[in-house]
Design an enzyme around this catalytic site. Structure first.
Site, short mmCIF file in Angstrom:
data_model
loop_
_atom_site.label_atom_id
_atom_site.label_comp_id
_atom_site.label_asym_id
_atom_site.label_seq_id
_atom_site.Cartn_x
_atom_site.Cartn_y
_atom_site.Cartn_z
N LYS A 81 35.72 31.22 45.73
CA LYS A 81 36.10 32.59 46.08
C LYS A 81 35.61 32.95 47.48
O LYS A 81 34.51 32.56 47.88
CB LYS A 81 35.54 33.56 45.04
CG LYS A 81 36.10 33.32 43.64
CD LYS A 81 35.40 34.16 42.58
CE LYS A 81 33.94 33.77 42.42
NZ LYS A 81 33.31 34.43 41.25
N THR B 61 32.10 46.76 44.03
CA THR B 61 32.61 45.44 43.67
C THR B 61 31.76 44.76 42.60
O THR B 61 31.86 43.56 42.38
CB THR B 61 32.66 44.54 44.92
OG1 THR B 61 31.34 44.50 45.52
CG2 THR B 61 33.66 45.06 45.94
N THR C 265 32.89 41.75 39.98
CA THR C 265 34.09 41.08 40.48
C THR C 265 34.24 39.67 39.91
O THR C 265 35.29 39.30 39.37
CB THR C 265 34.07 41.01 42.01
OG1 THR C 265 34.10 42.33 42.54
CG2 THR C 265 35.27 40.25 42.55
N GLY C 266 33.18 38.86 40.03
CA GLY C 266 33.26 37.48 39.57
C GLY C 266 33.42 37.37 38.06
O GLY C 266 34.20 36.54 37.57
#
Length: 273
Positions: free
Chosen positions: A176, A211, A214-215
């Site tokens: 990513k 964020t 996110t992962g």
């Protein structure tokens, strides 16, 4: 009778609800998949940081996996925060005993606020015990560098790191690009390495601190799509669209790194703006 798609997350609990088990279950629900969980750690955290971590005993982790395997076997599963080498080895042994479907490995190492979530001596255990079982691994740039020892600065070094991860046993890799060194880049690039091809997924880089998760959300969405029987590339592309929407329409809650918006891909969530 058509079987309901079922997904399992093996990860830590986030008391703030933005990442970990909570983010995974929200994502499974949004993708039309029945979600189950094995909790490996309990964290005290909010959008400002992580304040305490309690690792769940191995016997309890093992019992959770066995209970799911014997009565509610998933059609896909993901692994997130495991924290210690002992827990990694415990989970890996359980998954060798209980074959529970395609495995998505999100190598959670550091919280969004910077707190370490994986002990240093646990990285070797993750590489030795879980990488060979992973159908796909979804590291961000710092995680991919920590797992391979290769500084990733461009497409060539990313390909070298992916090749090393595949040599260690992972079948597919998504590196990513959200943590790239230049936060001023207008585009975020995720590099995808499948057994038979590679490609890049791009999206705008959004100027937001919200964020958190996110992962977790991205890997959970891949898991949900695999649980529904979709192929790996389709699952990755769906997850990219899902997380892009979740980041681009922030909830704007909390005074630190707020969570992504799991409602973003549908219309019956709260009014935003």
């Amino acid at each position: 009778m058509t079987r309901i798609p079922m997904a399992l997350t093996i990860a830590g609990s986030d008391s703030g609800g933005g990442a970990g088990i909570q983010a995974d279950l929200k994502t499974f629900q949004m993708r039309g998949v029945y979600g189950m969980s094995v909790i490996t750690a309990i964290t005290a955290q909010n959008t400002r940081g992580v304040f305490d971590i309690h690792t769940v005993p191995q016997s309890t982790v093992r019992a959770q996996i066995q209970a799911i395997a014997e009565d509610l076997p998933p059609t896909a599963l993901k692994i997130g925060m495991l924290s210690t080498a002992d827990i990694i080895e415990c989970v890996a042994a359980c998954l060798q005993t209980h074959r529970l479907g395609p495995l998505v490995l999100d190598p959670v190492m550091i919280a969004k606020g910077g707190a370490p979530l994986l002990q240093q001596n646990a990285i070797a255990a993750l590489i030795a015990c879980l990488l060979p079982q992973a159908d796909i691994i979804t590291p961000n740039l710092p995680e991919a560098e920590a797992l391979t020892g290769i500084p990733i600065t461009d497409d060539a070094s990313a390909a070298e790191a992916a090749a090393r991860l595949q040599a260690l046993g992972a079948k597919s890799i998504v590196i990513k690009g959200g943590h790239s060194g230049n936060s001023q880049d207008a585009v975020c690039r995720d590099r995808v390495f499948l057994p038979d091809r590679t490609f890049v997924l791009e999206c705008p880089r959004f100027d937001t601190p919200h964020t958190h998760g996110t992962g977790c959300t991205f890997s959970a969405c891949i898991t949900a799509e695999l649980a529904k029987g979709h192929g790996m590339e389709a699952a990755i592309r769906s997850a990219k669209a899902f997380i892009t929407a979740a980041i681009s329409q922030p909830l704007n809650i909390g005074s630190g790194h707020g969570p992504v918006n799991h409602w973003a891909c549908q219309t019956n969530g709260p009014a935003l703006g």
